[in-house]
Structure formats: C-alpha cells, structure tokens
Design a protein around this motif. Structure first.
Motif, mmCIF file in Angstrom:
data_model
loop_
_atom_site.group_PDB
_atom_site.id
_atom_site.type_symbol
_atom_site.label_atom_id
_atom_site.label_comp_id
_atom_site.label_asym_id
_atom_site.label_seq_id
_atom_site.Cartn_x
_atom_site.Cartn_y
_atom_site.Cartn_z
ATOM 1 N N SER A 1 -67.272 15.115 41.135
ATOM 2 C CA SER A 1 -67.288 14.486 42.208
ATOM 3 C C SER A 1 -66.934 13.111 42.079
ATOM 4 O O SER A 1 -66.274 12.876 40.649
ATOM 5 N N ALA B 1 -67.578 8.681 41.404
ATOM 6 C CA ALA B 1 -68.721 7.789 41.752
ATOM 7 C C ALA B 1 -67.966 6.279 41.537
ATOM 8 O O ALA B 1 -66.556 6.018 40.633
ATOM 9 N N TYR B 2 -68.350 5.595 41.789
ATOM 10 C CA TYR B 2 -67.695 3.809 41.584
ATOM 11 C C TYR B 2 -68.258 3.341 40.994
ATOM 12 O O TYR B 2 -70.129 2.976 41.521
ATOM 13 N N THR B 3 -68.476 2.483 40.185
ATOM 14 C CA THR B 3 -69.460 1.802 38.957
ATOM 15 C C THR B 3 -68.253 -0.014 38.591
ATOM 16 O O THR B 3 -67.790 0.363 39.602
#
Length: 583
Positions: free
Chosen positions: A236, A238-240
């Motif tokens: 998957s 995710a944006y950080t």
C-alpha cells in the motif's frame, strides 16, 4: 364460505354441494389434480424454453447494438453510429485499463449514447451524453463478445417476519449460468478479450492478492504494482511529511506487523531510469506507433461526429417533410412542427461546427512531435504536460509485476521486475538510514568543492558548479553562501588569498601581470602556447607564474597585429614587397 351460505358449485361434470362430505372430497381431489396439471404445464413450458435457449433460438431481450432478424436470427443493429459508439467504448477501455477512465475520456470527447424511448423494442432512441452506467453495462455484457447467455440471474429465499420472502434477478457467476453459447453470433470483441476485461474490472474494484490495479494517478509511480516477497500481498501507499512523499509499506490491519516499509522517491526514480534504458533501443519505432495511435484516435473521433452529423441531417430533413405535410391552417400543430424543425437544424449546425473543428485543429493545440521526443526520452518522461497517470500507464504497458524485498544486511531494496514477454531483471537500491532525507548534496558536487576549495574562492566554485549543471540537494543553483555552508558542514578548508605564494595565478591575474586582455590569455591557452591546468572540466584555469616568462609566450606577445604563419621552404610569396622610394 360456500358451506355457510349453502351455495352450489357447478362445472361441466355436474353440480356439487359443499355441505356434503362426498362432494367436498370430490371437489378437493379435482382441485389438487388441476393444480398438478398446471404445474406440469408450467414445467413443460420452462423445459421447452430452456431447450430452445440451449440451441440459441430463444428470442430473449438483447442489449443495445443487437436486433433479432426474422431470417438470420440475432445480428448487429444496422445503425452504423450505434455500432461505432459501442466499439469506441471497448477501444477506450483497452487503452485506459479502467472503466472510469474510459468513461471520462468518452465524456471529454462529447460522445453520446442511445437511450431507448419505446421500452423493450429498442427501435427508437434519444441520444444523450454517455454515462458511467452505459460504459460498465457494455463492458460486462457477454452478448457483445458473441456469446448467447441465458439464466444469468436467479431467485433467493429468505425468512422475513416468520415468512418466506423471495427476491429475483440476483446475478450468478459465470460457471452457474444455465446456458452459455460462445461464438453464437457476431460480436464486437472476442471471448478472450471479454475474459481479460472481467479480470481487469475485478482487480480494479477489489485489489485482491495477485491482482494489479490500473494507474489512477497520485504521487506514487508504482502504486498497486509492487508485491511483497514474504506474504504475497500488494504494498500500500502512505504519504508522510509536510510535503507529502509516498512511502510503500506492506501493512494490513487484520494481519501481523508489517513486513517492510521504504520511501518511494528513490524507487520510482530507479524504475523510471530502468524503463528508459529498456525503451531506448526501440524509441523510434515506439514513437512512430504512438503517432499512428494518435492519428487513429483523431480519426475515430471524426468518424463518430460524421455519423452524428448524418443522423442530425436526416432528422432535420424528416422534420422539414413533416412541417411541409402539415395543413397551414392548423396553426397549433404547425407551430410545434416548426419548432421541432428549428431544433433539428440547430443540432445539425452544432455537429457541423464540431466536425470542422476536428478537421482544422486550432493553432494553440500543437500536434506532438513524437520523433523528437524519441531522441530525448528523459525530457519526454519529465515533461510538464506528462501526468503521473500517463507514466503509470506506460509502466503497466511494459511491466507485469514487481516483487519487492529488503536486504537488511546490505540495507538495500531488492526489486525483481517481471517484464511483458516473460523476461526478468533485478534492481538493488540503497535504502536510506533513519532520518536521512533525499535533499542531501550529491557526491559529484562534494568532489568539486573539495578539489577546488584550496585554490579558488567560494564564488568561483559556485560559478563552476553552475556551468557544469550540478544542482544543490534542493535542486537550486549554487551561490557563494551555499558553497560556504557546505564547506562548514563537511569540514572543508576555505580559500584564503593570503596563503597564495605567487606560484599559481588565475587568468585575470596573468592578464594583469602581462598587460594584455583575458581574450589573449585564453587564446594562448587554446593554442597550447601557455601551459595551464584545470582541477576538472569547466573549472577556472590555473597558470604557473614561471610559464609567463617563457620564450614561446614572449614571442607570441611581441607578434602583435600579425597572423601567426609558419615559413615553408620553397613557397613563393603572393605579394612582392615594394620599397618606399619606388622602382
């Protein structure tokens, strides 16, 4: 009820009194026999319909684009415009790989889809802008693949408030259909393409293990394409961070702790470089094919508009004939027919204007030069007009799957790329340490600063880095302040003019010492008359002070305003010198 009011029941066989037990028994037996006979008739009719359907002769309702002909049976609708619209839906899905993206492309092209206005006869249509339900219904219907299907839905029984409740029209999976005859009639696509479409639609909707989603944009190039080497599931995204950056991770809420996690910027860049390396040998051929596909798309749009114009002109002619056949004295009907005629003419004019626009495109819409793009693939890949969705589509056209693993001993991300056609390759990308960011100064820039810092000022170093095209870690140009900051952080000694002992001079200092221009010094260096050194290409020249007093430099400087010629023995002069006194 008949017993209470003492009524009599009469049929062809006689008269019965429900008050008598014998008559009630006889009526009950006759009713049971009649119900049994009705069930037998119903079952025979259903069996006959099923047997006829197994032969493909049962005339069931068919989707838009097909008609039952009296002689040949099931065949294509003779309306050419209708056929082209259905074929265009399959073509756009074949290009985009997603039903929604195909719908958006068709909507942007102002494609219309027929809407029946006469119930199930499908003989009269109203053409309206295409909707998503039209696209998905065409893609999921097996009739368009030339298959005859019967018994695709069934009934379900549930208990509601203590009673049996039946519901109908529940769709069944393929293997539970009662009748499925492939190659029964002419199809818009073949059965293999229909099966591929169903698998792709299912993968886009659910994203199960082993499935690859289509490109949907975003900031991650490989979203839905990376697979975990440990558990087999899709990674998957995710944006950080304050500026969102993609991170790939194998993590599910219903599973044990995550298998792996790593940043996506370096992985995406490495896959992009590998893709350009693979495509480069066939870039020209791919560019020609892309240009041909672009022209085919324009031709398809033009053909759809031409068919729409033909139908609009026919409707305008039909409205004109109806208006001409109307009695002029009947103003109520004549006025409405005149309005219909004017509306049909406006539709025809609008179609004509759209057709002229496609034939003579506006000057602002420039046709891409695919051959030039093929010569510089990096510029084409990083062009401002290329969206992430386009890059994802290109990646999925060449790559089937990427299996990902992390080697903790060497701190590397191992990517096993499965290419289209069965080839495999492996990439290893260094995994950054915890806290390491991607805005650090490149090793090339540090090497230049380290080699030039002892002899040149920060301003000269910044100018050299800018001439070489080297950027800072934040993709900015170099200045003296930025070079000084890097030196302080890295512990590189600064340039000090007081430490110079006069053995080495810059080009400006040499020109000032000899009393000549910079151009003269550069010319002497290019002619290899004056020895000079460079720390690296594009760096400033370094000249030894003792070389300025050499005989070659002195002779070159004394030979002013005269070209440098070499004397060749036996060569006759072109001009004869004449003394001032004359002959």
């Amino acid at each position: 009820m008949a017993n209470r009011v003492e009524a009599r029941v009469i049929d062809l066989d006689g008269m019965y009194d429900p008050c008598r037990p014998n008559d009630r028994l006889l009526l009950g037996m006759k009713g049971s026999i009649s119900e049994f006979e009705l069930n037998v008739l119903r079952m025979r009719m259903l069996d006959a319909a099923r047997a006829k359907a197994q032969r493909g002769e049962l005339r069931i309702s068919v989707p838009i684009g097909y008609l039952w002909h009296r002689d040949v049976g099931l065949g294509l609708d003779p309306n050419q415009r209708l056929q082209e619209v259905i074929r265009l839906i399959f073509a756009r899905f074949r290009e985009r790989g997603s039903a929604r993206r195909a719908f958006l492309a068709l909507l942007a092209e102002q494609v219309h889809f027929p809407r029946p206005t006469d119930g199930r006869t499908l003989t009269h249509f109203d053409w309206t802008l295409i909707r998503y339900r039209n696209v998905i219904s065409v893609l999921k219907n097996p009739f368009y693949a030339g298959a005859y299907a019967y018994g695709k839905s069934g009934k379900q029984t549930s208990i509601v408030n203590g009673r049996a409740h039946r519901t109908y029209k529940h769709r069944k999976p393929f293997h539970e259909w009662e009748v499925l005859l492939k190659e029964h009639h002419e199809g818009y696509i073949d059965w293999s393409e229909f099966e591929r479409n169903q698998k792709l639609l299912a993968a886009n909707a659910y994203g199960k293990a082993g499935d690859t989603k289509s490109g949907r944009g975003g900031r991650a190039l490989l979203a839905g394409l990376l697979g975990c080497a440990h558990c087999g599931r899709r990674l998957s995204v995710a944006y950080t961070g304050r500026t969102p950056r993609p991170v790939y991770r194998c993590y599910r809420f219903d599973m044990p702790p995550k298998c792996m996690s790593f940043g996506g910027s370096r992985i995406d860049a490495a896959i992009g470089r590998e893709l350009m390396r693979v495509v480069e040998p066939m870039a020209i051929e791919a560019a020609l094919q892309a240009e041909q596909m672009h022209m085919d798309t324009l031709n398809e749009q033009r053909q759809i508009i031409e068919l729409e114009l033909q139908q609009a002109q026919y409707e305008a002619t039909l409205a004109e004939r109806r208006y001409a056949a109307c009695d002029p004295d009947n103003r109520l009907i004549a006025a409405q027919l005149e309005k219909n005629w004017e509306a049909a003419l406006r539709r025809a004019q609008a179609c004509q204007a759209r057709l002229e626009t496609t034939r003579t495109p506006a000057e602002s819409i420039s046709i891409p030069d695919f051959t030039t793009l093929a010569q510089d693939l990096d510029a084409a890949w990083n062009a401002p007009g290329v969206t992430m969705r386009m890059r994802q589509q290109l990646v999925r056209a060449l790559i089937v799957d990427i299996i990902t693993d992390v080697d903790e001993t060497t701190r590397e991300v191992v990517l096993t790329i499965h290419w289209q056609g069965g080839q495999h390759s492996q990439l290893r990308i260094r995994k950054p340490k915890t806290g390491e960011h991607g805005c650090s100064t490149s090793d090339e820039a540090l090497a230049v600063i380290g080699s030039m810092a002892g002899r040149w000022s920060d301003q000269d170093i910044a100018a050299s880095l800018n001439r070489m095209g080297v950027r800072t870690g934040q993709n900015k140009t170099w200045t003296a302040h930025r070079v000084s900051s890097i030196r302080r952080v890295r512990g590189i000694d600064a340039y000090r003019s007081a430490q110079k002992n006069g053995q080495w001079l810059t080009m400006s200092e040499a020109a000032k010492l000899l009393g000549v221009t910079h151009y003269m010094i550069r010319r002497l260096i290019n002619d290899r008359v004056l020895p000079a050194e460079q720390v690296m290409p594009d760096a400033p020249w370094q000249i030894r002070a003792s070389d300025l007093r050499s005989d070659a430099v002195t002779a070159a400087l004394t030979r002013k305003h005269r070209p440098c010629r070499s004397n060749v023995e036996g060569q006759l002069p072109m001009f004869i010198e004449v003394s001032e006194g004359g002959a």
